[in-house]
Design a protein around this motif. Structure first.
Motif, PDB file in Angstrom:
ATOM      1  N   ALA A   1      45.701  38.282  35.186  1.00 31.75           N
ATOM      2  CA  ALA A   1      45.494  39.009  36.292  1.00 31.75           C
ATOM      3  C   ALA A   1      46.210  39.627  37.103  1.00 31.75           C
ATOM      4  O   ALA A   1      46.090  40.013  38.416  1.00 31.75           O
ATOM      5  CB  ALA A   1      44.127  38.387  37.010  1.00 31.75           C
TER       6      ALA A   1
ATOM      7  N   SER B   1      47.618  44.114  34.457  1.00 31.96           N
ATOM      8  CA  SER B   1      46.173  43.909  33.863  1.00 31.96           C
ATOM      9  C   SER B   1      45.250  45.069  34.618  1.00 31.96           C
ATOM     10  O   SER B   1      44.355  45.441  33.935  1.00 31.96           O
ATOM     11  CB  SER B   1      45.507  42.668  34.254  1.00 31.96           C
ATOM     12  N   ASP B   2      45.618  45.651  35.821  1.00 40.39           N
ATOM     13  CA  ASP B   2      44.776  46.633  36.342  1.00 40.39           C
ATOM     14  C   ASP B   2      44.523  47.767  35.457  1.00 40.39           C
ATOM     15  O   ASP B   2      43.314  48.477  35.486  1.00 40.39           O
ATOM     16  CB  ASP B   2      45.380  46.992  37.692  1.00 40.39           C
TER      17      ASP B   2
ATOM     18  N   LEU C   1      42.113  46.327  33.078  1.00 40.56           N
ATOM     19  CA  LEU C   1      40.899  46.301  33.367  1.00 40.56           C
ATOM     20  C   LEU C   1      40.188  47.635  33.710  1.00 40.56           C
ATOM     21  O   LEU C   1      38.917  47.661  33.408  1.00 40.56           O
ATOM     22  CB  LEU C   1      40.959  45.163  34.324  1.00 40.56           C
TER      23      LEU C   1
ATOM     24  N   ILE D   1      37.740  37.356  32.592  1.00 37.47           N
ATOM     25  CA  ILE D   1      39.026  37.497  32.931  1.00 37.47           C
ATOM     26  C   ILE D   1      39.543  36.014  33.266  1.00 37.47           C
ATOM     27  O   ILE D   1      39.053  35.121  33.938  1.00 37.47           O
ATOM     28  CB  ILE D   1      39.201  38.390  34.496  1.00 37.47           C
TER      29      ILE D   1
ATOM     30  N   ARG E   1      42.544  34.532  42.368  1.00 37.08           N
ATOM     31  CA  ARG E   1      42.810  35.531  41.523  1.00 37.08           C
ATOM     32  C   ARG E   1      42.023  36.058  40.493  1.00 37.08           C
ATOM     33  O   ARG E   1      41.575  37.246  40.541  1.00 37.08           O
ATOM     34  CB  ARG E   1      44.340  35.710  41.203  1.00 37.08           C
TER      35      ARG E   1
ATOM     36  N   ALA F   1      39.168  39.283  40.491  1.00 38.20           N
ATOM     37  CA  ALA F   1      39.397  40.426  39.457  1.00 38.20           C
ATOM     38  C   ALA F   1      37.959  40.580  38.754  1.00 38.20           C
ATOM     39  O   ALA F   1      37.453  41.819  38.587  1.00 38.20           O
ATOM     40  CB  ALA F   1      40.410  39.971  38.497  1.00 38.20           C
TER      41      ALA F   1
ATOM     42  N   LYS G   1      36.095  42.747  41.398  1.00 41.72           N
ATOM     43  CA  LYS G   1      36.485  43.894  41.483  1.00 41.72           C
ATOM     44  C   LYS G   1      36.210  45.033  40.287  1.00 41.72           C
ATOM     45  O   LYS G   1      35.873  46.120  40.346  1.00 41.72           O
ATOM     46  CB  LYS G   1      37.877  44.025  41.477  1.00 41.72           C
ATOM     47  N   TYR G   2      36.126  44.214  39.137  1.00 38.89           N
ATOM     48  CA  TYR G   2      36.051  44.951  37.802  1.00 38.89           C
ATOM     49  C   TYR G   2      34.521  44.786  37.076  1.00 38.89           C
ATOM     50  O   TYR G   2      34.540  45.628  35.975  1.00 38.89           O
ATOM     51  CB  TYR G   2      37.042  44.545  36.865  1.00 38.89           C
TER      52      TYR G   2
END
Length: 354
Positions: A11, A15-16, A19, A33, A40, A44, A47-48
């Motif tokens: 992550a 990875s952003d 993702l 993830i 972290r 993630a 967030k995703y």
């Protein structure tokens, strides 16, 4: 509509792009993830919009719901993680480089054959609009036989530090981080010829130049100015079995005038092209040299556009609709080239391939 269930291992910063692209894809369910840092991983997931946070990749690979994975971890872990994922019956998109040694890259290639699963190497520059448009010109033979290419990716100040500057984890410095992008882009546009020989040089003359003030640059999350075992700069002449050649130079730090110098050029017997920093095709018509400027939305590589195209291609391949354009064999060949640059520099000789 059946959706492909995907998990992402790692992550960190790159990875952003994976993702975000998976999250936006209509045929993907972002399932899990994985990150050693539980906080972290959980952040993630939130967030995703993924379902499960894992701290152990083995636990994720044992989950039968996961069909495909992206590997976004330190370079020196790519090989082992790819093999484990393939053996667990998952399709794999592995960030570049495939591996940091040729021996491990060959083991990954064998695992692909043994498992029957797909492994795609994340050569994202192939998926830029400019590269895809130029590829169509090349496939139509409009530039003729491509016999020479030249690529530069020079930073005057741009050593990210952290794991990027740790040769053990990264495999190398600018050659493995940014050089692989321009080498692969040229090689792909040249038709992916087999490498014949490599003559390379690497230099550690300037360090990470952490003494420089008043100029900012990207720093890795684990940046430590006291740690730097990677080269500052590398250059190479790469010859191929079909007689073509490629010259490349890359740097993290260099006493150069410009902040960044990024150029990719290919030359054929009927025409040439500059694909970075500006897209232009050069040819002859009626005894006159002409420069043609393709009218496209992204004449230079656009980061997220490239990743969206890459992720979509991987998804379509996993669903059986497309053939991979960056298969494991390409990852092996690029690993051979990169490792040969270091070997050539260390031994002071040209490295020959049989």
């Amino acid at each position: 509509m059946t959706k492909l269930k995907v998990a992402v291992i790692g992550a960190g910063s790159i990875s952003d792009a994976h993702l975000t692209s998976y999250m936006e894809h209509p045929e993907v369910e972002l399932y899990g993830i994985v990150d050693m840092n539980e906080e972290r991983a959980r952040a993630a997931v939130q967030k995703y919009g993924a379902q499960v946070a894992f701290t152990d990749y083995r636990e994720m690979l044992a989950d039968p719901q996961v069909e495909a994975v992206s590997i976004c971890t330190w370079n020196n872990t790519h090989g082992a993680l790819s093999i484990a994922a393939l053996e667990a019956g998952k399709h794999v998109l592995c960030e570049k480089p495939l591996c940091t040694t040729v021996e491990e890259a060959l083991r990954v290639e064998e695992a692909v054959r043994r498992s029957g699963k797909l492994l795609m190497v994340g050569f994202v520059r192939r998926f830029g609009t400019n590269a895809q448009v130029l590829r169509r010109f090349l496939d139509a033979g409009e530039l003729g036989e491509i016999y020479y290419a030249k690529a530069s990716y020079l930073r005057r100040l741009g050593n990210p530090g952290g794991w990027f500057a740790d040769k053990e984890r990264a495999g190398g410095g600018p050659l493995f981080d940014i050089g692989i992008h321009v080498i692969d882009l040229c090689w792909y546009l040249m038709g992916r010829p087999k490498v014949k020989s490599v003559s390379g040089n690497t230099y550690k003359k300037l360090g990470n130049r952490s003494n420089i003030k008043n100029l900012s640059f990207y720093k890795a999350a684990d940046y430590d100015a006291s740690q730097n075992t990677a080269e500052d700069m590398a250059n190479a002449l790469i010859r191929f079995e079909n007689g073509a050649s490629l010259m490349v130079d890359v740097s993290f730090t260099l006493h150069a005038k410009m902040k960044n110098e990024f150029a990719v050029k290919i030359f054929g017997d009927r025409g040439g092209a500059e694909i970075e920093p500006d897209f232009c095709i050069v040819s002859e018509k009626h005894d006159t040299i002409i420069n043609v400027t393709p009218q496209i939305d992204h004449p230079s590589f656009e980061f997220m556009d490239g990743f969206r195209n890459e992720i979509d291609h991987f998804v379509q391949a996993c669903l059986g609709r497309q053939e991979l354009i960056s298969p494991v064999q390409d990852g092996v060949e690029l690993t051979k080239i990169l490792c040969a640059v270091y070997e050539s520099s260390e031994k002071g000789i040209e490295i020959q391939f049989g």
